[in-house]
Design a protein around this motif. Structure first.
Motif, short mmCIF file in Angstrom:
data_model
loop_
_atom_site.label_atom_id
_atom_site.label_comp_id
_atom_site.label_asym_id
_atom_site.label_seq_id
_atom_site.Cartn_x
_atom_site.Cartn_y
_atom_site.Cartn_z
N LEU A 153 0.83 -1.20 0.00
CA LEU A 153 0.00 0.00 0.00
C LEU A 153 0.87 1.25 0.00
N ASP A 154 1.92 1.22 0.79
CA ASP A 154 2.82 2.37 0.88
C ASP A 154 3.50 2.62 -0.47
N ALA A 155 3.84 1.54 -1.19
CA ALA A 155 4.50 1.68 -2.48
C ALA A 155 3.61 2.39 -3.49
N HIS A 156 2.29 2.33 -3.26
CA HIS A 156 1.33 3.00 -4.15
C HIS A 156 0.82 4.31 -3.54
N GLY A 157 1.49 4.76 -2.48
CA GLY A 157 1.12 6.02 -1.87
C GLY A 157 -0.21 5.99 -1.14
N LEU A 158 -0.62 4.80 -0.67
CA LEU A 158 -1.91 4.66 0.00
C LEU A 158 -1.73 4.42 1.50
N ASP A 159 -2.74 4.79 2.26
CA ASP A 159 -2.72 4.59 3.70
C ASP A 159 -2.70 3.10 4.01
N ALA A 160 -1.92 2.72 5.02
CA ALA A 160 -1.77 1.30 5.36
C ALA A 160 -2.78 0.81 6.39
N ASP A 161 -3.82 1.60 6.67
CA ASP A 161 -4.80 1.21 7.68
C ASP A 161 -5.49 -0.12 7.34
N LEU A 162 -5.60 -0.42 6.05
CA LEU A 162 -6.29 -1.65 5.65
C LEU A 162 -5.40 -2.89 5.73
N ALA A 210 -7.75 -4.48 -3.82
CA ALA A 210 -6.84 -3.51 -4.43
C ALA A 210 -7.59 -2.64 -5.44
N ARG A 211 -8.44 -3.27 -6.22
CA ARG A 211 -9.22 -2.53 -7.22
C ARG A 211 -10.12 -1.48 -6.54
N ALA A 212 -10.61 -1.82 -5.36
CA ALA A 212 -11.50 -0.91 -4.64
C ALA A 212 -10.79 0.37 -4.22
N VAL A 213 -9.45 0.31 -4.11
CA VAL A 213 -8.70 1.52 -3.74
C VAL A 213 -7.90 2.05 -4.93
N GLY A 214 -8.25 1.59 -6.15
CA GLY A 214 -7.66 2.16 -7.35
C GLY A 214 -6.40 1.50 -7.85
#
Length: 229
Positions: A153-162, A210-214
């Motif tokens: 998630l971090d590699a894609h710039g997304l929050d790791a809360d999930l 993953a698709r749900a978060v783009g």
């Protein structure tokens, strides 16, 4: 001049403590072997016979059967994690990594069905669901998966809360399917077939989330690339 801690009495106490620890380990190992050979309802008397000990001597080293059972579960978990933990690393494609980890787990169960049965049911109707050893093992495995998901998630710039719910969701799916498999309802399925089913299911779960978060997640992409390494 001797210190108080160097007294003969202290030396005897240290040797006695070491003896007790060794005897406890011997009893636990004998219990594991007895379960492998005779099933989860093996008696303490049978465990004691393997060590040529009177039954009361076995109990002298534990706070009752519940304590003995828990120490046995702890030893079984150690055996399982020794094989499973090395598979929880970013190696190969995502699909390969999942298949390797799941396959290793199911192969261990194939070799030690009675030990796995003991972990999930306990002995003589004692339930292992509240076992600290079992809970700790699940937490350990989930934590490793969580770190991998968080890195992705971090590699894609997304929050790791999930990452945490994803890890426990994956583990919960595997536990439910495997425990159902060993309940006797689906024993016709081989471990190889079940490994394929779980691999596909987990890949689909991860791709969908993953698709749900783009993110378009291809399970056949090298895992290190997905983690940004």
């Amino acid at each position: 001049m001797l210190k108080a801690s160097d007294s003969p009495a202290d030396g005897r106490a240290a040797r006695w403590k070491e003896h007790n620890q060794q005897r406890r380990a011997e009893v636990v190992e004998a219990a594991v072997n007895a379960i492998e050979d005779e099933g989860i309802d093996v008696s303490v008397r049978r465990i004691a016979q393997r060590l040529n000990l009177p039954r009361p001597v076995v109990y002298r080293h534990f706070d009752g059967r519940e304590d003995l059972d828990e120490q046995v579960r702890r030893r079984i978990v150690e055996m399982l994690l020794a094989e499973l933990t090395p598979t929880l690393v970013p190696d190969g494609t995502l699909r390969d990594a999942i298949r390797h980890a799941v396959g290793t787990y199911l192969a261990w169960i194939d070799r030690h069905p009675r030990l796995h049965h003991f972990l999930i049911t306990g002995s003589r109707d004692r339930q292992a669901v509240t076992s600290r050893a079992v809970t700790g093992a699940r937490t350990t495995v989930a934590a490793r998966i969580e770190r991998l998901v968080a890195a992705g998630l971090d590699a894609h710039g997304l929050d790791a809360d999930l990452a945490r719910p994803t890890a426990f969701g994956m583990l919960g799916l595997v536990d439910a399917v495997v425990n159902g498999w060993h309940s006797g309802e689906t024993e016709a399925l081989t471990s190889t077939t079940l490994t394929g089913f779980l691999t596909t299911s987990l890949c689909s779960m991860l791709s969908g989330n993953a698709r749900a978060v783009g993110i378009e997640l291809d399970p056949d992409t090298p895992l290190r690339g997905l983690l940004g390494e």
